[in-house]
Scaffold this motif. Structure first.
Motif, PDB file in Angstrom:
ATOM      1  N   GLU A 107       0.833  -1.212   0.000  1.00 19.77           N
ATOM      2  CA  GLU A 107       0.000   0.000   0.000  1.00 19.77           C
ATOM      3  C   GLU A 107       0.859   1.250   0.000  1.00 19.77           C
ATOM      4  O   GLU A 107       0.489   2.279  -0.588  1.00 19.77           O
ATOM      5  CB  GLU A 107      -0.927  -0.024   1.215  1.00 19.77           C
ATOM      6  N   ARG A 108       2.024   1.176   0.654  1.00 18.93           N
ATOM      7  CA  ARG A 108       2.901   2.343   0.711  1.00 18.93           C
ATOM      8  C   ARG A 108       3.541   2.663  -0.633  1.00 18.93           C
ATOM      9  O   ARG A 108       4.080   3.758  -0.821  1.00 18.93           O
ATOM     10  CB  ARG A 108       3.990   2.111   1.762  1.00 18.93           C
ATOM     11  N   ALA A 109       3.493   1.709  -1.552  1.00 19.15           N
ATOM     12  CA  ALA A 109       4.088   1.940  -2.874  1.00 19.15           C
ATOM     13  C   ALA A 109       3.402   3.083  -3.612  1.00 19.15           C
ATOM     14  O   ALA A 109       4.043   3.773  -4.418  1.00 19.15           O
ATOM     15  CB  ALA A 109       4.040   0.655  -3.704  1.00 19.15           C
ATOM     16  N   ASP A 110       2.094   3.305  -3.348  1.00 19.52           N
ATOM     17  CA  ASP A 110       1.393   4.358  -4.082  1.00 19.52           C
ATOM     18  C   ASP A 110       0.435   5.168  -3.211  1.00 19.52           C
ATOM     19  O   ASP A 110      -0.404   5.903  -3.729  1.00 19.52           O
ATOM     20  CB  ASP A 110       0.622   3.770  -5.269  1.00 19.52           C
ATOM     21  N   SER A 111       0.554   5.052  -1.881  1.00 21.21           N
ATOM     22  CA  SER A 111      -0.372   5.762  -0.998  1.00 21.21           C
ATOM     23  C   SER A 111       0.366   6.304   0.228  1.00 21.21           C
ATOM     24  O   SER A 111       1.490   5.886   0.529  1.00 21.21           O
ATOM     25  CB  SER A 111      -1.496   4.828  -0.520  1.00 21.21           C
ATOM     26  N   MET A 112      -0.295   7.191   0.955  1.00 19.25           N
ATOM     27  CA  MET A 112       0.238   7.715   2.213  1.00 19.25           C
ATOM     28  C   MET A 112      -0.922   8.137   3.106  1.00 19.25           C
ATOM     29  O   MET A 112      -2.041   8.375   2.628  1.00 19.25           O
ATOM     30  CB  MET A 112       1.164   8.903   1.977  1.00 19.25           C
ATOM     31  N   LEU A 113      -0.652   8.208   4.384  1.00 24.06           N
ATOM     32  CA  LEU A 113      -1.597   8.782   5.335  1.00 24.06           C
ATOM     33  C   LEU A 113      -1.115  10.193   5.647  1.00 24.06           C
ATOM     34  O   LEU A 113      -0.080  10.391   6.295  1.00 24.06           O
ATOM     35  CB  LEU A 113      -1.671   7.949   6.627  1.00 24.06           C
ATOM     36  N   VAL A 114      -1.864  11.177   5.180  1.00 19.07           N
ATOM     37  CA  VAL A 114      -1.388  12.562   5.260  1.00 19.07           C
ATOM     38  C   VAL A 114      -1.430  13.132   6.670  1.00 19.07           C
ATOM     39  O   VAL A 114      -0.883  14.203   6.916  1.00 19.07           O
ATOM     40  CB  VAL A 114      -2.180  13.476   4.296  1.00 19.07           C
ATOM     41  N   CYS A 115      -2.046  12.415   7.612  1.00 14.06           N
ATOM     42  CA  CYS A 115      -2.086  12.934   8.979  1.00 14.06           C
ATOM     43  C   CYS A 115      -0.726  12.873   9.664  1.00 14.06           C
ATOM     44  O   CYS A 115      -0.432  13.675  10.548  1.00 14.06           O
ATOM     45  CB  CYS A 115      -3.143  12.213   9.815  1.00 14.06           C
ATOM     46  N   VAL A 116       0.127  11.904   9.261  1.00 13.96           N
ATOM     47  CA  VAL A 116       1.430  11.770   9.925  1.00 13.96           C
ATOM     48  C   VAL A 116       2.607  11.709   8.941  1.00 13.96           C
ATOM     49  O   VAL A 116       3.719  12.124   9.281  1.00 13.96           O
ATOM     50  CB  VAL A 116       1.472  10.518  10.830  1.00 13.96           C
ATOM     51  N   SER A 117       2.405  11.147   7.759  1.00 16.93           N
ATOM     52  CA  SER A 117       3.519  10.946   6.832  1.00 16.93           C
ATOM     53  C   SER A 117       3.891  12.253   6.130  1.00 16.93           C
ATOM     54  O   SER A 117       3.066  13.157   5.976  1.00 16.93           O
ATOM     55  CB  SER A 117       3.168   9.866   5.811  1.00 16.93           C
ATOM     56  N   ARG A 118       5.159  12.299   5.698  1.00 15.93           N
ATOM     57  CA  ARG A 118       5.675  13.519   5.110  1.00 15.93           C
ATOM     58  C   ARG A 118       6.385  13.195   3.799  1.00 15.93           C
ATOM     59  O   ARG A 118       6.179  12.113   3.230  1.00 15.93           O
ATOM     60  CB  ARG A 118       6.627  14.210   6.094  1.00 15.93           C
ATOM     61  N   SER A 119       7.234  14.090   3.344  1.00 21.47           N
ATOM     62  CA  SER A 119       7.944  13.887   2.083  1.00 21.47           C
ATOM     63  C   SER A 119       9.444  13.930   2.328  1.00 21.47           C
ATOM     64  O   SER A 119       9.932  14.741   3.132  1.00 21.47           O
ATOM     65  CB  SER A 119       7.563  14.978   1.082  1.00 21.47           C
ATOM     66  N   THR A 120      10.152  13.046   1.646  1.00 21.06           N
ATOM     67  CA  THR A 120      11.614  13.105   1.664  1.00 21.06           C
ATOM     68  C   THR A 120      12.145  13.902   0.480  1.00 21.06           C
ATOM     69  O   THR A 120      13.343  14.138   0.376  1.00 21.06           O
ATOM     70  CB  THR A 120      12.222  11.691   1.637  1.00 21.06           C
ATOM     71  N   SER A 121      11.244  14.309  -0.410  1.00 17.15           N
ATOM     72  CA  SER A 121      11.609  15.159  -1.543  1.00 17.15           C
ATOM     73  C   SER A 121      11.045  16.556  -1.305  1.00 17.15           C
ATOM     74  O   SER A 121      10.332  16.794  -0.321  1.00 17.15           O
ATOM     75  CB  SER A 121      11.062  14.568  -2.851  1.00 17.15           C
ATOM     76  N   SER A 122      11.333  17.471  -2.177  1.00 10.63           N
ATOM     77  CA  SER A 122      10.902  18.849  -1.994  1.00 10.63           C
ATOM     78  C   SER A 122       9.407  19.028  -2.209  1.00 10.63           C
ATOM     79  O   SER A 122       8.814  20.015  -1.766  1.00 10.63           O
ATOM     80  CB  SER A 122      11.665  19.778  -2.926  1.00 10.63           C
ATOM     81  N   SER A 123       8.783  18.042  -2.902  1.00 12.47           N
ATOM     82  CA  SER A 123       7.344  18.177  -3.171  1.00 12.47           C
ATOM     83  C   SER A 123       6.726  16.801  -3.412  1.00 12.47           C
ATOM     84  O   SER A 123       7.412  15.850  -3.754  1.00 12.47           O
ATOM     85  CB  SER A 123       7.087  19.086  -4.367  1.00 12.47           C
ATOM     86  N   LEU A 124       5.419  16.744  -3.226  1.00 16.27           N
ATOM     87  CA  LEU A 124       4.611  15.576  -3.520  1.00 16.27           C
ATOM     88  C   LEU A 124       3.440  15.986  -4.390  1.00 16.27           C
ATOM     89  O   LEU A 124       2.970  17.130  -4.293  1.00 16.27           O
ATOM     90  CB  LEU A 124       4.060  14.935  -2.233  1.00 16.27           C
ATOM     91  N   VAL A 125       2.950  15.073  -5.205  1.00 14.80           N
ATOM     92  CA  VAL A 125       1.709  15.262  -5.941  1.00 14.80           C
ATOM     93  C   VAL A 125       0.758  14.172  -5.481  1.00 14.80           C
ATOM     94  O   VAL A 125       1.098  12.983  -5.545  1.00 14.80           O
ATOM     95  CB  VAL A 125       1.922  15.195  -7.459  1.00 14.80           C
ATOM     96  N   ILE A 126      -0.411  14.558  -5.005  1.00 15.97           N
ATOM     97  CA  ILE A 126      -1.360  13.577  -4.501  1.00 15.97           C
ATOM     98  C   ILE A 126      -2.701  13.723  -5.214  1.00 15.97           C
ATOM     99  O   ILE A 126      -3.005  14.763  -5.797  1.00 15.97           O
ATOM    100  CB  ILE A 126      -1.563  13.696  -2.970  1.00 15.97           C
ATOM    101  N   ASP A 127      -3.497  12.658  -5.146  1.00 12.65           N
ATOM    102  CA  ASP A 127      -4.765  12.596  -5.886  1.00 12.65           C
ATOM    103  C   ASP A 127      -5.892  13.216  -5.066  1.00 12.65           C
ATOM    104  O   ASP A 127      -6.773  12.543  -4.561  1.00 12.65           O
ATOM    105  CB  ASP A 127      -5.077  11.135  -6.218  1.00 12.65           C
ATOM    106  N   LEU A 128      -5.854  14.525  -4.944  1.00 13.35           N
ATOM    107  CA  LEU A 128      -6.923  15.281  -4.274  1.00 13.35           C
ATOM    108  C   LEU A 128      -7.229  16.512  -5.106  1.00 13.35           C
ATOM    109  O   LEU A 128      -6.348  17.041  -5.799  1.00 13.35           O
ATOM    110  CB  LEU A 128      -6.503  15.710  -2.870  1.00 13.35           C
TER     111      LEU A 128
END
Length: 343
Positions: A322-343
């Motif tokens: 599940e972590r391959a293409d998803s995240m829980l935005v309440c606690v998880s963050r980014s190791t890169s400068s930006s993320l693109v999410i399906d919202l």
């Protein structure tokens, strides 16, 4: 959604699961569990009827829910909670504080402290509400002795734990903290508990309470975040064989955070996530109605699909797949400068 009516197969599975729990609870493996297993994003969705709404203390109401058909509800063990879906669209979690042996009803108690809780206080008898669960991230492990520390409405998951200890004849002690006796629900149900209201004993100090735990005890702490600050390290020093089990009512503080951007693919908006805030908090500035619940990384409600970027996964529930293409935005963050999410 249809009314919950368990099939014969489901009843057999539930019976087998119940038998397993009874065997497991008396085994010598259980004391090794110092942390609960991750909560999976599963559970029954039920339409339940409000049977009673009654005052339990100042600004606290107890709500009893029953299945419309009177059928047995899914079983639960102490520490379990329900996700309650409110009319406004909000989703909130409330600990079950009734008797697990009562399969006909669920009982929760809610203090009026925000918009969601005000909605619960406005529920009326006969009203139908949707719930998901029960689920458990705060289970009662098997131990030789217990120290329970409850702060205010934190008594709700602790109450059935105490009842379970009484039934098993287990050694236990409960320290119950609160602003005043009038603000503390279920005082009449606790018997020999150590009741310490602030207006009688002063502000509590966890350093004075933890030494009450017997050697190797399971220590359960539930209440405001300030109550548990430093408790784990302190317990490790004074009682290294003891285990600490906690449940929070507020988001975890962000540690080791770096700022990053989140682009919302559907709207095209980009939000900046500060070093000391969650991605969820930043996203809610742009999308106030985004779904979330526990804010601690175990319920899975805020799971979103990640379209681009590298995720710093800090949740307790997603599988590697599940972590391959998803995240829980309440606690998880980014190791890169930006993320693109399906919202």
């Amino acid at each position: 959604m249809t009314t919950f009516t368990p099939s014969r197969t489901l009843r057999l599975v539930a019976a087998a699961s119940s038998g397993y729990r009874r065997v497991f609870a008396t085994s010598r493996v259980a004391p090794l569990l110092s942390r609960p297993n991750p909560v999976r994003h599963t559970g029954f969705d039920l339409d339940l009827t409000v049977e009673r709404v009654e005052p339990e203390a100042e600004d606290v109401v107890g709500v009893t829910l029953a299945g419309p058909s009177g059928a047995d509800l899914p079983s639960w063990i102490p520490g379990a909670h329900l996700d309650l879906f409110l009319t406004s669209g909000r989703q909130r979690q409330y600990s079950l504080c009734g008797d697990p042996a009562d399969r006909r009803t669920y009982r929760i108690a809610v203090r009026r402290i925000g918009d969601g809780s005000r909605e619960v206080h406005g529920l009326e008898r006969g009203q139908v509400v949707r719930v998901r669960g029960p689920r458990n991230a705060f289970p009662l492990v098997c131990a030789d002795s217990y120290l329970f520390v409850a702060g205010g409405i934190g008594i709700t998951p602790i109450l059935p734990m105490v009842q379970a200890c009484r039934r098993r004849g287990a050694s236990w002690r409960l320290v119950y903290l609160g602003r005043s006796r009038a603000s503390m629900p279920f005082l009449d149900s606790l018997g020999e508990a150590d009741i310490r209201p602030d207006d009688e004993y002063g502000l509590p100090d966890i350093a004075d309470i933890l030494p009450l735990a017997s050697r190797g005890a399971a220590v359960y702490l539930c209440g405001p975040p300030a109550l548990g600050e430093g408790a784990r390290g302190m317990l490790r020093e004074i009682n290294p064989d003891a285990s600490l089990h906690t449940e929070r009512f507020s988001p975890l503080p962000v540690t080791g955070g770096e700022p990053f951007d989140v682009r919302l693919a559907r709207s095209g908006a980009t939000v900046r996530v500060g070093a000391d805030e969650s991605a969820l908090a930043a996203i809610r500035r742009e999308l106030p109605g985004v779904a979330y619940s526990c804010q601690q990384g175990f319920c899975g409600t805020c799971r979103v699909r990640v379209l681009d970027g590298e995720v710093d996964h800090r949740d307790r529930t997603l599988t590697d797949r599940e972590r391959a293409d998803s995240m829980l935005v309440c606690v998880s963050r980014s190791t890169s400068s930006s993320l693109v999410i399906d919202l």
